[in-house]
Design an enzyme around this catalytic site. Structure first.
Site, mmCIF file in Angstrom:
data_model
loop_
_atom_site.group_PDB
_atom_site.id
_atom_site.type_symbol
_atom_site.label_atom_id
_atom_site.label_comp_id
_atom_site.label_asym_id
_atom_site.label_seq_id
_atom_site.Cartn_x
_atom_site.Cartn_y
_atom_site.Cartn_z
ATOM 1 C CD GLU A 80 -5.139 1.872 -3.101
ATOM 2 O OE1 GLU A 80 -6.308 1.647 -2.800
ATOM 3 O OE2 GLU A 80 -4.193 1.648 -2.348
ATOM 4 C CG HIS A 133 -1.951 1.058 1.148
ATOM 5 N ND1 HIS A 133 -1.694 2.345 1.541
ATOM 6 C CD2 HIS A 133 -3.221 1.043 0.666
ATOM 7 C CE1 HIS A 133 -2.776 3.081 1.318
ATOM 8 N NE2 HIS A 133 -3.714 2.316 0.791
HETATM 9 P P1 PGA Z 1 -9.586 5.594 -0.051
HETATM 10 O O1 PGA Z 1 -8.420 4.606 0.371
HETATM 11 O O2 PGA Z 1 -10.738 4.761 -0.508
HETATM 12 O O3 PGA Z 1 -9.883 6.410 1.182
HETATM 13 O O4 PGA Z 1 -9.043 6.431 -1.169
HETATM 14 C C1 PGA Z 1 -8.092 3.518 -0.417
HETATM 15 C C2 PGA Z 1 -6.791 2.952 0.064
HETATM 16 O O5 PGA Z 1 -5.924 3.723 0.495
HETATM 17 O O6 PGA Z 1 -6.596 1.731 0.031
#
Ligand code: PGA
Length: 270
Positions: free
Chosen positions: A181, A109
């Site tokens: 992401e 992450h």
């Molecule tokens: P968010 O976080 O949905 O608040 O953007 C997603 C993540 O960081 O995994």
């Protein structure tokens, strides 16, 4: 195109919606309220064909496992250390997470990369240890704002894929969930900071190309690729459904069970 993509996805496997609770739920009383609200919201909705993975802080793992006994619900952790045991003060390893009740682990992450300097090499090691202990890794891959601005987004995605999945074989890869992401889209309230469904689908195709090139065409349909970055009940159609993603990693909205259940329902329906 959109319909075709949805149909192709349907043939696949269950989708997956994971809650990245991050460093939230501060007290046991708050945890109880969260459980009650989560159960209520999911009972009200028809959430089908979706695995729900709740990833709380380590201290809550056992309790989540004991208290959330709903069909297709699993518990995950937000990280593990890159060694199994020993003098690593403050760390938690894959076998510990598994024995406490976790079945999944979020790895790579951007919070981990940013605040704890997790490298692709370490993430690779963590993936191998997670699989060895029977944890399914959810591996986050995505370019940051600077890389995107300088036209180096694709390059960054390939670099991370290459580093994270080094020496991983096809049997291992089949078990892994890849999460696109984009770092610039995480926790934003600005709709202009969200990728379009086309951008998300393009990233998914890039990831698929990487999988085909490195693991062969047979495997590509088996690896789930999900999206994360400000997913909400308001944008889930565009961010996860229209882009034909296999699910979502949800941060902020996972703290609001009403919203989280709505997201899961929308993803399961399509
Ligand atoms: P968010 O976080 O949905 O608040 O953007 C997603 C993540 O960081 O995994």
């Amino acid at each position: 195109m959109k319909n075709l993509a949805r149909k192709a996805l349907k043939k696949n496997m269950n989708k997956l919606v994971a809650a990245n609770i991050k460093m939230n739920i501060l007290t046991l009383a708050e945890r109880e309220r969260y459980f009650a609200s989560l159960k209520e919201e999911f009972r009200k909705r028809k959430v089908e064909n979706v695995e729900i993975v709740l990833c709380p802080p380590f201290v809550h793992v056992e309790s989540f496992k004991k208290n959330i006994k709903m069909k297709n619900f699993f518990v995950g952790v937000q990280n593990i250390f890159q060694e199994e045991k020993g003098p690593f003060t403050g760390e938690v390893s894959a076998p510990m997470a598994k024995s406490a009740g976790a079945d999944y682990v979020i790895l790579g992450h951007s919070d981990r990369r940013k605040y704890f300097h997790d490298t692709d090499e370490q993430i690779n090691r963590k993936i191998i240890l997670a699989l060895k202990s029977g944890l399914t890794p959810i591996v986050c891959i995505g370019e940051n704002a600077g890389e995107k601005k300088s036209g180096k987004g694709e390059e960054a995605v390939f670099r991370q894929l290459k580093g994270c999945f080094k020496n991983i074989n096809s049997v291992q890869m089949e078990k892994i969930i890849v999460c696109y992401e984009p770092v610039w889209a995480i926790s934003t309230n600005n709709p202009d900071h969200l990728p379009t469904s086309n951008e998300i689908m393009t990233a998914k195709l890039l990831m698929k190309k990487f999988i085909v090139d490195n693991f062969g065409a047979k495997l590509v349909e088996k690896v789930r690729i999900i999206y994360g970055g400000s997913v909400s009940s308001a944008n889930v159609e565009e961010s996860c459904v229209d882009s034909a993603m296999d699910g979502a990693l949800v941060g902020k909205e996972s703290l609001a069970p009403f919203q989280f259940a709505k997201i899961a329902e929308a993803i399961g329906k399509n």
